[in-house]
Motif scaffolding. Structure first.
Motif, short mmCIF file in Angstrom:
data_model
loop_
_atom_site.label_atom_id
_atom_site.label_comp_id
_atom_site.label_asym_id
_atom_site.label_seq_id
_atom_site.Cartn_x
_atom_site.Cartn_y
_atom_site.Cartn_z
N ARG A 19 61.73 -13.40 16.29
CA ARG A 19 61.34 -13.43 17.71
C ARG A 19 62.48 -13.00 18.62
N TRP A 20 63.52 -12.48 18.02
CA TRP A 20 64.67 -12.01 18.82
C TRP A 20 64.45 -10.54 19.12
N VAL A 21 64.62 -10.17 20.38
CA VAL A 21 64.32 -8.81 20.82
C VAL A 21 65.25 -7.79 20.16
N PHE A 22 66.47 -8.24 19.82
CA PHE A 22 67.42 -7.32 19.16
C PHE A 22 67.47 -7.54 17.64
N GLY A 23 66.47 -8.23 17.11
CA GLY A 23 66.48 -8.52 15.66
C GLY A 23 66.42 -7.26 14.81
N TYR A 24 65.47 -6.38 15.13
CA TYR A 24 65.31 -5.16 14.32
C TYR A 24 66.52 -4.24 14.45
N PRO A 25 66.98 -3.94 15.68
CA PRO A 25 68.20 -3.12 15.79
C PRO A 25 69.41 -3.78 15.12
N GLY A 26 69.48 -5.10 15.18
CA GLY A 26 70.61 -5.80 14.58
C GLY A 26 70.64 -5.61 13.06
N VAL A 27 69.46 -5.73 12.44
CA VAL A 27 69.39 -5.54 10.99
C VAL A 27 69.76 -4.11 10.62
N MET A 28 69.30 -3.12 11.40
CA MET A 28 69.65 -1.72 11.13
C MET A 28 71.15 -1.49 11.25
N LEU A 29 71.76 -2.12 12.30
CA LEU A 29 73.20 -2.00 12.46
C LEU A 29 73.93 -2.66 11.29
N LEU A 30 73.41 -3.79 10.80
CA LEU A 30 74.01 -4.45 9.64
C LEU A 30 73.96 -3.55 8.40
N MET A 31 72.82 -2.90 8.20
CA MET A 31 72.70 -1.98 7.07
C MET A 31 73.69 -0.82 7.19
N ALA A 32 73.81 -0.28 8.41
CA ALA A 32 74.74 0.82 8.63
C ALA A 32 76.17 0.38 8.38
N ALA A 33 76.50 -0.83 8.82
CA ALA A 33 77.85 -1.35 8.63
C ALA A 33 78.16 -1.54 7.15
N VAL A 34 77.19 -2.06 6.39
CA VAL A 34 77.37 -2.25 4.95
C VAL A 34 77.58 -0.90 4.26
N THR A 35 76.82 0.11 4.67
CA THR A 35 76.96 1.45 4.08
C THR A 35 78.34 2.03 4.36
N VAL A 36 78.82 1.87 5.60
CA VAL A 36 80.13 2.40 5.97
C VAL A 36 81.24 1.69 5.17
N ILE A 37 81.10 0.37 5.04
CA ILE A 37 82.11 -0.40 4.29
C ILE A 37 82.17 0.06 2.83
N ILE A 38 80.99 0.25 2.21
CA ILE A 38 80.95 0.70 0.82
C ILE A 38 81.58 2.09 0.70
N TYR A 39 81.26 2.96 1.66
CA TYR A 39 81.82 4.32 1.63
C TYR A 39 83.34 4.30 1.72
N LEU A 40 83.87 3.51 2.66
CA LEU A 40 85.32 3.42 2.82
C LEU A 40 85.98 2.83 1.58
N TRP A 41 85.31 1.88 0.99
CA TRP A 41 85.85 1.26 -0.24
C TRP A 41 85.93 2.29 -1.37
N PHE A 42 84.88 3.10 -1.52
CA PHE A 42 84.85 4.14 -2.56
C PHE A 42 85.95 5.18 -2.30
N LYS A 43 86.12 5.59 -1.04
CA LYS A 43 87.13 6.59 -0.71
C LYS A 43 88.54 6.04 -0.96
N ARG A 44 88.73 4.77 -0.66
CA ARG A 44 90.05 4.16 -0.85
C ARG A 44 90.42 4.14 -2.34
N ASN A 45 89.42 3.89 -3.20
CA ASN A 45 89.67 3.86 -4.63
C ASN A 45 89.51 5.23 -5.30
N LYS A 46 89.27 6.26 -4.48
CA LYS A 46 89.13 7.64 -4.94
C LYS A 46 88.01 7.79 -5.96
N TRP A 47 86.91 7.13 -5.67
CA TRP A 47 85.72 7.28 -6.49
C TRP A 47 84.76 8.33 -5.96
N LEU A 48 85.05 8.81 -4.77
CA LEU A 48 84.26 9.88 -4.15
C LEU A 48 85.14 11.10 -3.91
#
Length: 301
Positions: free
Chosen positions: A272-301
């Motif tokens: 029932r939160w008006v920003f619930g859907y955008p918040g979840v999308m932002l959370l997903m984007a943040a998780v993706t960015v974190i995983i990407y940076l982690w892979f780049k740091r370990n030179k897996w990409l």
């Protein structure tokens, strides 16, 4: 069919050539020259391997030559790749027996015998063995060229099933000819006249060593190429699995988040939160960015 390629009155010895003889024809000659029955049986076997046998009166030799006219691209057996020539060698005669025509025998009779280069049956035998060894040179060069083409495909092009099949037939042909050359070694080593080392047989041994070295190299290259093929294929498979694993790592947490919010519990604040859907999308984007940076740091990409 019988052909008299040399006559004793003219050349000092007799050379009888039998092509696909029938039993009465061969039997008459065998009776005249007192040929051993066991050796007659060996002479008529189309798939007999090279050998050298000796009695007091005469010697019996089997040699095989490459069949360039009838061998198919997928031929991989002794009988399919080569033809047999059986030879009975006496002091003043030589008898050759074969089932498929071989122009080398006519060439030896036309040039070496009639020109006077061969004055004894042993010299004719040496020329026959030389021609048989030379018959393996052209297919050896062709196989070497095929190996080069397959090597280029392994490293520079896509690897496919027909390529592996072609490598298999090359390996089989090389192994068959190597086996025949190995068995022919006994024939060559026993061709020297008693008590002396002949110049012609020395040349023959040099030719044998050349052909043996060629097919040893082809065998080694083929085995290495097959090993490289499987290693490259395995590396390609590992690379594909690696890419799929990276994709799964990215989508696994996103699937978990989507699964949680897909349960639709009644008491879930974000519903029932008006920003619930955008918040979840932002959370997903943040998780993706974190995983990407982690892979780049370990030179897996």
């Amino acid at each position: 069919m019988r052909k008299d390629l040399a006559e004793k009155e003219q050349h000092g010895f007799t050379w009888i050539d039998l092509s696909s003889p029938d039993d009465p024809e061969f039997g008459a000659i065998a009776q005249t020259y007192e040929l051993h029955k066991a050796w007659m049986k060996d002479a008529l076997q189309a798939d007999h391997l090279p050998k050298f046998e000796k009695q007091k009166q005469y010697s019996f030799v089997i040699i095989r030559h490459f069949d360039g006219e009838h061998a198919s691209s997928q031929a991989d057996t002794v009988k399919e790749l080569t033809n047999k020539v059986a030879i009975f060698l006496g002091e003043d005669y030589i008898i050759t027996l074969h089932y498929n025509g071989w122009t080398a025998l006519d060439d030896i009779a036309e040039h070496a015998v009639k020109d006077g280069d061969c004055t004894a049956p042993l010299q004719v035998l040496i020329e026959i063995v030389r021609a048989a060894l030379n018959s393996f040179e052209a297919p050896g060069m062709k196989l070497n060229h095929s190996i080069d083409l397959y090597e280029e495909q392994v490293f520079l092009k896509n690897r496919k099933g027909p390529m592996l099949k072609g490598l298999y037939y090359i390996k089989r042909k090389v192994d068959v000819i190597r086996h025949l050359l190995l068995l022919s070694k006994d024939v060559i080593e026993r061709l020297d006249p008693p008590g002396r080392d002949d110049m012609h047989t020395r040349d023959l041994r040099d030719l044998y060593v050349k052909q043996q070295s060629l097919y040893d190299l082809l065998s080694e290259n083929t085995n290495h190429l097959l090993a490289i093929y499987f290693n490259v294929s395995s590396q390609k498979t590992n690379e594909t699995i690696r890419i799929l694993t990276i994709f799964s790592v990215f989508f696994l947490p996103l699937t978990f988040i989507a699964g949680v919010y897909g349960m639709n519990f009644e008491f879930m604040p974000e519903l029932r939160w008006v920003f619930g859907y955008p918040g979840v999308m932002l959370l997903m984007a943040a998780v993706t960015v974190i995983i990407y940076l982690w892979f780049k740091r370990n030179k897996w990409l």
